[in-house]
Design a protein around this motif. Sequence first.
Motif, PDB file in Angstrom:
ATOM      1  N   VAL A  25      -9.594 -12.453  11.140  1.00 61.54           N
ATOM      2  CA  VAL A  25      -9.290 -12.675  12.558  1.00 61.54           C
ATOM      3  C   VAL A  25      -8.893 -14.137  12.724  1.00 61.54           C
ATOM      4  O   VAL A  25      -9.603 -15.035  12.245  1.00 61.54           O
ATOM      5  N   THR A  26      -7.767 -14.365  13.385  1.00 59.61           N
ATOM      6  CA  THR A  26      -7.301 -15.720  13.650  1.00 59.61           C
ATOM      7  C   THR A  26      -7.047 -15.873  15.147  1.00 59.61           C
ATOM      8  O   THR A  26      -6.348 -15.058  15.751  1.00 59.61           O
ATOM      9  N   GLN A  27      -7.624 -16.908  15.731  1.00 61.98           N
ATOM     10  CA  GLN A  27      -7.391 -17.242  17.159  1.00 61.98           C
ATOM     11  C   GLN A  27      -6.820 -18.642  17.230  1.00 61.98           C
ATOM     12  O   GLN A  27      -7.294 -19.569  16.570  1.00 61.98           O
ATOM     13  N   GLN A  28      -5.769 -18.789  18.042  1.00 67.55           N
ATOM     14  CA  GLN A  28      -5.121 -20.103  18.182  1.00 67.55           C
ATOM     15  C   GLN A  28      -4.811 -20.364  19.645  1.00 67.55           C
ATOM     16  O   GLN A  28      -4.386 -19.465  20.372  1.00 67.55           O
ATOM     17  N   ALA A  29      -4.997 -21.581  20.071  1.00 67.51           N
ATOM     18  CA  ALA A  29      -4.608 -22.048  21.410  1.00 67.51           C
ATOM     19  C   ALA A  29      -3.974 -23.412  21.247  1.00 67.51           C
ATOM     20  O   ALA A  29      -4.486 -24.268  20.498  1.00 67.51           O
ATOM     21  N   ALA A  30      -2.853 -23.628  21.914  1.00 68.36           N
ATOM     22  CA  ALA A  30      -2.129 -24.890  21.766  1.00 68.36           C
ATOM     23  C   ALA A  30      -1.472 -25.250  23.091  1.00 68.36           C
ATOM     24  O   ALA A  30      -1.172 -24.396  23.931  1.00 68.36           O
ATOM     25  N   ILE A  31      -1.254 -26.523  23.286  1.00 68.98           N
ATOM     26  CA  ILE A  31      -0.492 -27.028  24.422  1.00 68.98           C
ATOM     27  C   ILE A  31       0.477 -28.066  23.885  1.00 68.98           C
ATOM     28  O   ILE A  31       0.093 -28.944  23.098  1.00 68.98           O
ATOM     29  N   SER A  32       1.744 -27.923  24.276  1.00 64.59           N
ATOM     30  CA  SER A  32       2.801 -28.749  23.703  1.00 64.59           C
ATOM     31  C   SER A  32       3.659 -29.291  24.832  1.00 64.59           C
ATOM     32  O   SER A  32       3.952 -28.579  25.800  1.00 64.59           O
ATOM     33  N   LYS A  33       4.074 -30.533  24.701  1.00 65.19           N
ATOM     34  CA  LYS A  33       4.887 -31.177  25.731  1.00 65.19           C
ATOM     35  C   LYS A  33       5.997 -31.974  25.076  1.00 65.19           C
ATOM     36  O   LYS A  33       5.785 -32.640  24.055  1.00 65.19           O
ATOM     37  N   ARG A  34       7.153 -31.899  25.700  1.00 65.43           N
ATOM     38  CA  ARG A  34       8.297 -32.671  25.240  1.00 65.43           C
ATOM     39  C   ARG A  34       8.419 -33.934  26.062  1.00 65.43           C
ATOM     40  O   ARG A  34       8.268 -33.918  27.292  1.00 65.43           O
ATOM     41  N   PHE A  35       8.713 -35.061  25.410  1.00 66.64           N
ATOM     42  CA  PHE A  35       8.839 -36.357  26.072  1.00 66.64           C
ATOM     43  C   PHE A  35      10.298 -36.668  26.369  1.00 66.64           C
ATOM     44  O   PHE A  35      11.214 -36.053  25.808  1.00 66.64           O
ATOM     45  N   ALA A  36      10.494 -37.652  27.254  1.00 63.09           N
ATOM     46  CA  ALA A  36      11.846 -38.059  27.621  1.00 63.09           C
ATOM     47  C   ALA A  36      12.591 -38.680  26.452  1.00 63.09           C
ATOM     48  O   ALA A  36      13.824 -38.719  26.448  1.00 63.09           O
ATOM     49  N   THR A  37      11.865 -39.168  25.461  1.00 63.83           N
ATOM     50  CA  THR A  37      12.520 -39.760  24.286  1.00 63.83           C
ATOM     51  C   THR A  37      12.986 -38.711  23.297  1.00 63.83           C
ATOM     52  O   THR A  37      13.631 -39.048  22.313  1.00 63.83           O
ATOM     53  N   GLY A  38      12.634 -37.451  23.511  1.00 72.95           N
ATOM     54  CA  GLY A  38      13.053 -36.381  22.614  1.00 72.95           C
ATOM     55  C   GLY A  38      11.953 -35.844  21.736  1.00 72.95           C
ATOM     56  O   GLY A  38      12.112 -34.799  21.102  1.00 72.95           O
ATOM     57  N   GLY A  39      10.826 -36.555  21.659  1.00 75.51           N
ATOM     58  CA  GLY A  39       9.735 -36.105  20.821  1.00 75.51           C
ATOM     59  C   GLY A  39       8.927 -34.998  21.466  1.00 75.51           C
ATOM     60  O   GLY A  39       9.024 -34.740  22.673  1.00 75.51           O
ATOM     61  N   ALA A  72       4.851 -33.537  21.467  1.00 76.22           N
ATOM     62  CA  ALA A  72       3.445 -33.717  21.100  1.00 76.22           C
ATOM     63  C   ALA A  72       2.718 -32.408  21.328  1.00 76.22           C
ATOM     64  O   ALA A  72       2.895 -31.763  22.372  1.00 76.22           O
ATOM     65  N   THR A  73       1.858 -32.039  20.342  1.00 80.10           N
ATOM     66  CA  THR A  73       1.150 -30.766  20.412  1.00 80.10           C
ATOM     67  C   THR A  73      -0.310 -30.989  20.022  1.00 80.10           C
ATOM     68  O   THR A  73      -0.596 -31.674  19.031  1.00 80.10           O
ATOM     69  N   VAL A  74      -1.182 -30.398  20.820  1.00 82.86           N
ATOM     70  CA  VAL A  74      -2.599 -30.356  20.482  1.00 82.86           C
ATOM     71  C   VAL A  74      -2.937 -28.881  20.252  1.00 82.86           C
ATOM     72  O   VAL A  74      -2.657 -28.036  21.113  1.00 82.86           O
ATOM     73  N   ARG A  75      -3.569 -28.600  19.077  1.00 80.51           N
ATOM     74  CA  ARG A  75      -3.751 -27.221  18.664  1.00 80.51           C
ATOM     75  C   ARG A  75      -5.200 -26.996  18.209  1.00 80.51           C
ATOM     76  O   ARG A  75      -5.811 -27.889  17.602  1.00 80.51           O
ATOM     77  N   GLN A  76      -5.717 -25.818  18.510  1.00 80.15           N
ATOM     78  CA  GLN A  76      -7.075 -25.434  18.090  1.00 80.15           C
ATOM     79  C   GLN A  76      -6.998 -24.051  17.468  1.00 80.15           C
ATOM     80  O   GLN A  76      -6.324 -23.161  17.988  1.00 80.15           O
ATOM     81  N   GLN A  77      -7.747 -23.880  16.314  1.00 82.41           N
ATOM     82  CA  GLN A  77      -7.755 -22.597  15.620  1.00 82.41           C
ATOM     83  C   GLN A  77      -9.178 -22.250  15.200  1.00 82.41           C
ATOM     84  O   GLN A  77      -9.970 -23.139  14.857  1.00 82.41           O
ATOM     85  N   ILE A  78      -9.465 -20.962  15.260  1.00 84.01           N
ATOM     86  CA  ILE A  78     -10.712 -20.425  14.694  1.00 84.01           C
ATOM     87  C   ILE A  78     -10.317 -19.255  13.798  1.00 84.01           C
ATOM     88  O   ILE A  78      -9.664 -18.310  14.257  1.00 84.01           O
ATOM     89  N   ILE A  79     -10.732 -19.344  12.531  1.00 80.81           N
ATOM     90  CA  ILE A  79     -10.352 -18.327  11.547  1.00 80.81           C
ATOM     91  C   ILE A  79     -11.626 -17.692  11.013  1.00 80.81           C
ATOM     92  O   ILE A  79     -12.527 -18.385  10.509  1.00 80.81           O
ATOM     93  N   TYR A  80     -11.724 -16.362  11.129  1.00 82.62           N
ATOM     94  CA  TYR A  80     -12.865 -15.615  10.606  1.00 82.62           C
ATOM     95  C   TYR A  80     -12.388 -14.784   9.412  1.00 82.62           C
ATOM     96  O   TYR A  80     -11.357 -14.124   9.490  1.00 82.62           O
ATOM     97  N   SER A  81     -13.197 -14.799   8.311  1.00 84.27           N
ATOM     98  CA  SER A  81     -12.815 -14.068   7.103  1.00 84.27           C
ATOM     99  C   SER A  81     -14.059 -13.383   6.532  1.00 84.27           C
ATOM    100  O   SER A  81     -15.123 -13.994   6.404  1.00 84.27           O
ATOM    101  N   ARG A  82     -13.897 -12.103   6.168  1.00 84.47           N
ATOM    102  CA  ARG A  82     -14.975 -11.336   5.542  1.00 84.47           C
ATOM    103  C   ARG A  82     -14.347 -10.376   4.544  1.00 84.47           C
ATOM    104  O   ARG A  82     -13.345  -9.723   4.850  1.00 84.47           O
ATOM    105  N   ASN A  83     -14.935 -10.284   3.291  1.00 90.21           N
ATOM    106  CA  ASN A  83     -14.431  -9.360   2.284  1.00 90.21           C
ATOM    107  C   ASN A  83     -15.589  -8.879   1.412  1.00 90.21           C
ATOM    108  O   ASN A  83     -16.746  -9.293   1.581  1.00 90.21           O
TER     109      ASN A  83
END
Length: 780
Positions: free
Chosen positions: A204-218, A220-231
């Motif tokens: 199971v993978t959960q991701q949330a991110a917020i991204s913004k473009r600047f006037a200079t062309g760049g 910026a992104t802030v990202r969070q992930q939670i990854i669950y693994s079982r086998n």
Amino acid sequence: MNRVLIRQATYVQLVLAVLMATGCSTTQPFFAGESPDLQYYLNTATRIEYPDVEVDSLPETTLATQPLMIGNHDYQFWDLTVEECVSIALQNAKFFVTTGGNAEFRQNVAAQFTSASADQLGSIYDVAIQQSTTQSVPLTVDSSGNRVLPRGVLRANQVGGVEDALAEFDAQASGFINYGTTDRPRNTGALNTVNPQLFNATDVTQQAAISKRFATGGVATVRQQIIYSRNNAEVGPISRATASDYTAVVEAQVQHPLMRNRGTLINGIPVVLASLNEDISIADFEIQVRNLVRDVEVTYWSLYVAYRGVSTAVIGRNSAMATANFAELNLKNGTGTIQELKQAQEQYYSFRSRLEGALSGSNLPGDDRFGVYGNERALRELMGLAPTDGRLIRPIQEPTLARVEYDWDEITTQMLYLSPELRKGRTVIKQRELEQMSAKNQLLPEVNLSLLYRFVGVGDELGFGSRTDVPGPLPGSSALNDLTGGDYQEGVLRLDITPPAIGGRRERARIRGSQLRLHQSRAFLQDAERLMVSQISDAVAKAATHYGQMQSNAQRWQAAETEVEARLTEFKGGRSTINVVLQSQQRKAEAEITYYRALGEYNKSLNYVDYLKGTLLANSNITLAEGPWNKKAYWDALERARERSAGKKVVYGVSRPGVVRQGPVRDADSVPAAIGSGVDPSGQLPPGMTWQEEDAMSQSINAPLQSPLSDMGSTIDEMMQPSIQSEPTLAPLPSPDSLPDRLNDAGDIQQMGYQGHVGDVQIDGAPVPVRRTPLPTQVR
């Protein structure tokens, strides 16, 4: 085996028997519970249908009364000035009942309006619609939640309003949850416990991110992930520490272009293009308002001339009636002929027909196409009123007789600066310049630098466990506790280089296209300026021509009035035939209506000069301004201004172009100082030729005394005395003994006097002679 073949052959025979019994025709299937009411059956695929739309009609539509025409004169006069008509038109205007462009004449506007669509016509909604126009391409992010770099807008028609262009710099949140299972064999040994042969896993993978473009062309992104693994791998010291684990990730990433799409200039071009699109929409709005004001004033003066045409026709009809009465008296006394009587009656009916056409309009040659009723309806169309409401608009403002002289350099300078068409053309040129900048930037290679920094935590549990001293991924450890501890950090530095396609044919073709469009727009503006100078030259010349015609026809009218009085006196004295009297009356009527037409055209010409040089709205005290916003908008704007004032200005390298606009449009008086003194008139005349100020055009106009339209009465009966439906009334005339004797005692004919009052016989229905002023003496 034989039994099987026999059975199959029997089946085939049965199928063939059924087919032969039913034939090859198609049959309708059978449905259980079928109703004989075929309410869903349609026997046509296309037909004319009425839309299910309910829109309330305007009261001006539903409450309109029977049109005014010959036989229906049920109305009261509604006296209005030009300013009042323009004010009513602007107050009622949602759509501008006019056309674009700066043509001197516009015809069949109502027919063009009703056959067009709303998008093809100007309205009060156009500027707001342009501001709220958006693109169909949404803001997009990639699978990691990063905003995709610029959408590559290169043309002004590829952007919507300013808000839509600024939306490119809005922050975009995104997220997803992915659940997957694995159940498959692997190419491992049967006793392999670390990597089992039959592998079962849940991820199971959960991701949330917020991204913004600047006037200079760049971006910026802030990202969070939670990854669950079982086998099903064996838990032990050499395989997995726990049967399942959680991985928590928080990372920040910055992407910035180093060559293509770098800088505030390039990234701000779509915003500026959208703003210039709004400027073009405002110019179109101004053109529509100006055209409506022009059309209202032109129609107002046309209605004034139509009223004067009715007045002239009434006077001509009454004069012809009086002449017919006198001809009948002569016939009875034996001094006249039946031909003279019928000729006078024919002229009476001619004037009566002309009066009917002047009142209600006619398509016959020589008649007014619209008349009073038609011009009044046209004025009501422009004013947003019902075609008939029991009132008849009557102009009470007299047209000007003053001679207007224009400073050629001043009016051409004002026109070149104030004309909304030319201002619109200059705005387009600025757009083309920005498009060329953007096209040249696309020739650069795409070099993007990406920086990523990540905090990682791994644990047996997701939340904060009871044992904070257990490191992950040991049993009892916490992924979030491990994450906030900051023990595990990662960084990524990446440089992406994508040059243009080898040869760059598409990019170079785009640059060439932008250059050609820029040259096209500049050439168009130059020709538009040249042609507008030609238009205003023609308008000024027409104004002078109409003023001269107004002078000439005023003197012509004076001469015709004097001739009619003299000819009528001669006819009554028996020294002239009735033919010359009737001809003089006809010439007098033609001179009078031609004078009023020249007067109306002169005022229309003055209006057209103001129209072309861009001062029509200012001279009419009309100002275009934005409506009020709500209080919250002003509060937010003040807060934003204070915030920016408290900040520190950062210069991002090159900041071209320095100027996109020169500020608010100046008024007409400050235009010459703003852009120069205009055209140098020196050398425009041949050597030795000078302009003489004292000429025939400088003479004053001595038209016969005119009464305002309001003096024509308050009802149709007062204006049309006697009524147009009446036949010639052969009123009793004086006896032959009472006729004036034009012979003196010696039997000689007295000389006619053309300066004083002539004619001692008063005939019922004849117009009262008007006092005349002597013509000015010209010294040659």
